[in-house]
Design an enzyme around this catalytic site. Structure first.
Site, PDB file in Angstrom:
ATOM      1  CD  GLU A  85     -10.877 -39.262 -23.362  1.00  0.00           C
ATOM      2  OE1 GLU A  85     -10.918 -40.083 -22.423  1.00  0.00           O
ATOM      3  OE2 GLU A  85      -9.900 -38.540 -23.597  1.00  0.00           O
ATOM      4  CG  ASP A 281     -12.038 -58.492 -15.532  1.00  0.00           C
ATOM      5  OD1 ASP A 281     -12.159 -57.265 -15.369  1.00  0.00           O
ATOM      6  OD2 ASP A 281     -12.179 -59.318 -14.612  1.00  0.00           O
TER       7      ASP A 281
HETATM    8  C1  MEV Z   1      -6.979 -37.820 -21.917  1.00  0.00           C
HETATM    9  O1  MEV Z   1      -7.983 -38.791 -21.914  1.00  0.00           O
HETATM   10  C2  MEV Z   1      -5.618 -38.455 -21.861  1.00  0.00           C
HETATM   11  C3  MEV Z   1      -4.449 -37.486 -21.743  1.00  0.00           C
HETATM   12  O2  MEV Z   1      -4.624 -36.634 -20.612  1.00  0.00           O
HETATM   13  C4  MEV Z   1      -3.219 -38.334 -21.575  1.00  0.00           C
HETATM   14  C5  MEV Z   1      -1.953 -37.556 -21.237  1.00  0.00           C
HETATM   15  O3  MEV Z   1      -2.015 -36.469 -20.674  1.00  0.00           O
HETATM   16  O4  MEV Z   1      -0.878 -38.116 -21.538  1.00  0.00           O
HETATM   17  C6  MEV Z   1      -4.340 -36.592 -22.943  1.00  0.00           C
END
Ligand code: MEV
Length: 434
Positions: A85, A281
């Protein structure tokens, strides 16, 4: 063409690739190329990866990144992260840098107990079972003597065995609930071997063993991490109001499961990435963490926040069963590398590091969500990726980044701007920064 096959696992890797390409793809040559381009030229290394699991066809790459300057209990770590990501590592880096200038993270391992259970049915008189268990308890522990020897030398082993009566939930169902200390190993194999040995020793005609398995619910393998600073040091502008919004966002995750799941997903972005990089894990960690988040009966956010006397404090308490020896930690060259890069942490130290990265990730998300919004940062990364894909030069990259500072980003918009830049040489008023 038949899409089923007998004895697939007996084929060589090349034969497997051939069969898949011929039976599942229109363009079999291209399919073979896709798989083979990821084969490592180092045959020994490739064999190592092939042998991790059955039916390996190729390697599936994920980026291996690092977060430098992570200050935990006044020690500095460079932390590895494996994640696809785009904004996660950038967010962790910014946040850990931010907190390194505000005293760093403080972390503490609260407990390290793991659990395994022998699940069994007993159809006779309860008091008779209790008597048998009390008489047998020492033998049960003794039966694992050879297995636990090395672990005991390292300071671990079986902590206790309890007989648990679960008959009010399921007729005739009991457990041997066994607690373990596994020191620097995650201990799954060790625990399961002990459990099966104990089950064999405990078995008798009127006891039906159902199964023996460790539990990935580890509420007593717990780590705590926190950061704190003056509210005025938290934001450049509107510190009091922004800090209160941050606090409210954390409170919402405590009472609203729809938000809590996403809140915790953000924490797991950080946790999983370090867990994977160190060969641990992540499914076990995920299962245990989410179970812990629901321990009150309501699924809740894993972090907490307070603002008292002008001091902002943000913390996490999370169960993490991790190892720094054994399993994949020693087998996968990049896990070994990760652990060495962190100066060979103990399992307790790794628990602290992982919790800190989870907390940092959550801090970054909440801060962004309650101020600029999450898309701002995401889109910046998205823009970088699109610019790269377009093959822009260094000059064009600076121009495009500058141009999109105050515009909404989409693949189309960036491509059009890029074309305009190519044709006209600039965007008129949008000049590259000094
Ligand atoms: C995205 O991978 C994670 C978020 O949605 C976490 C959150 O909303 O606290 C940005």
């Amino acid at each position: 063409m038949s899409k089923t096959i007998n004895g697939f696992s007996k084929l060589t890797k090349e034969e497997k690739v051939q069969w898949i390409a011929e039976h599942m793809f229109v363009n079999s040559e291209e399919a073979i190329y896709v798989l083979e381009q990821y084969w490592n030229t180092d045959k020994k290394l490739q064999k190592l990866h092939d042998d991790f699991v059955e039916n390996t066809l190729s390697n599936y790459y994920l980026p291996f990144s690092v977060v430098p300057n992570v200050s935990i209990n006044d020690k500095i770590y460079t932390v590895p992260m494996v994640i696809e990501e785009s904004s996660v590592v950038a967010a962790a880096s910014l946040t850990t840098k931010f907190w390194s200038k505000r005293g760093g993270f403080k972390a503490e391992v609260i407990s390290t107990t793991k659990v395994g259970q022998v699940h069994f049915m007993f159809f006779g008189d309860k008091s008779e079972l209790k008597k048998y268990f009390i008489e047998k308890k020492e033998d049960l522990i003794f039966s694992t003597d050879a297995i636990t020897k090395n672990m005991r030398i390292r300071g671990g082993g079986i902590l206790d065995i309890e007989l648990r009566d679960k008959t009010s939930d399921l007729a005739n169902y009991y457990q041997l609930h066994i607690t373990f200390e596994t020191v620097d190993s995650m201990g799954a194999n060790f625990i399961n071997t002990c459990l099966e040995t104990i089950a064999a020793e405990f078995k008798r005609d009127d006891i039906q063993i159902i199964m023996s398995i460790l539990s990935n619910y580890v509420p007593d393998c717990l780590v705590y991490a926190e950061v704190s600073c003056k509210v005025e040091d938290l934001y450049k502008e509107n510190a009091e109001e922004n800090a209160q919004k941050f606090l409210t966002a954390v409170k919402i995750a405590q009472i609203e499961p729809f938000r809590a799941v996403t809140h915790n997903k953000g924490i797991m972005n950080g946790i999983d990435a370090v867990v994977i990089a160190t060969g641990n894990d992540f499914r076990a960690v995920e299962a245990g963490v989410h179970a812990y988040a629901s321990k009150s009966g309501v699924y809740k956010g894993l972090t907490n926040c307070s603002i008292e006397n002008g001091i902002f404090k943000f913390w996490i308490e999370v169960p993490l069963a991790l190892g720094t020896v054994g399993g994949l930690t020693a087998l996968h060259p990049l896990s070994k590398f990760s652990l060495e890069m962190m100066q060979h942490p103990t399992a307790k130290e790794l628990m602290q590091i992982v919790a800190v990265i989870g907390l940092a990730q959550n801090f970054a998300a909440i801060k962004a969500l309650t101020t600029k919004g999450i898309q701002h940062g995401h889109m910046k990364m998205h823009l970088t990726n699109i610019i790269k894909q377009l093959g822009a030069s260094e000059y064009e990259t600076v121009m495009l980044n500058n141009y999109f500072k105050d515009k909404s980003i989409s693949h189309n918009a960036v491509r059009e701007a890029y074309q305009q830049l190519k044709q006209k040489g600039d965007f008129g008023s949008a000049q590259p920064p000094e």
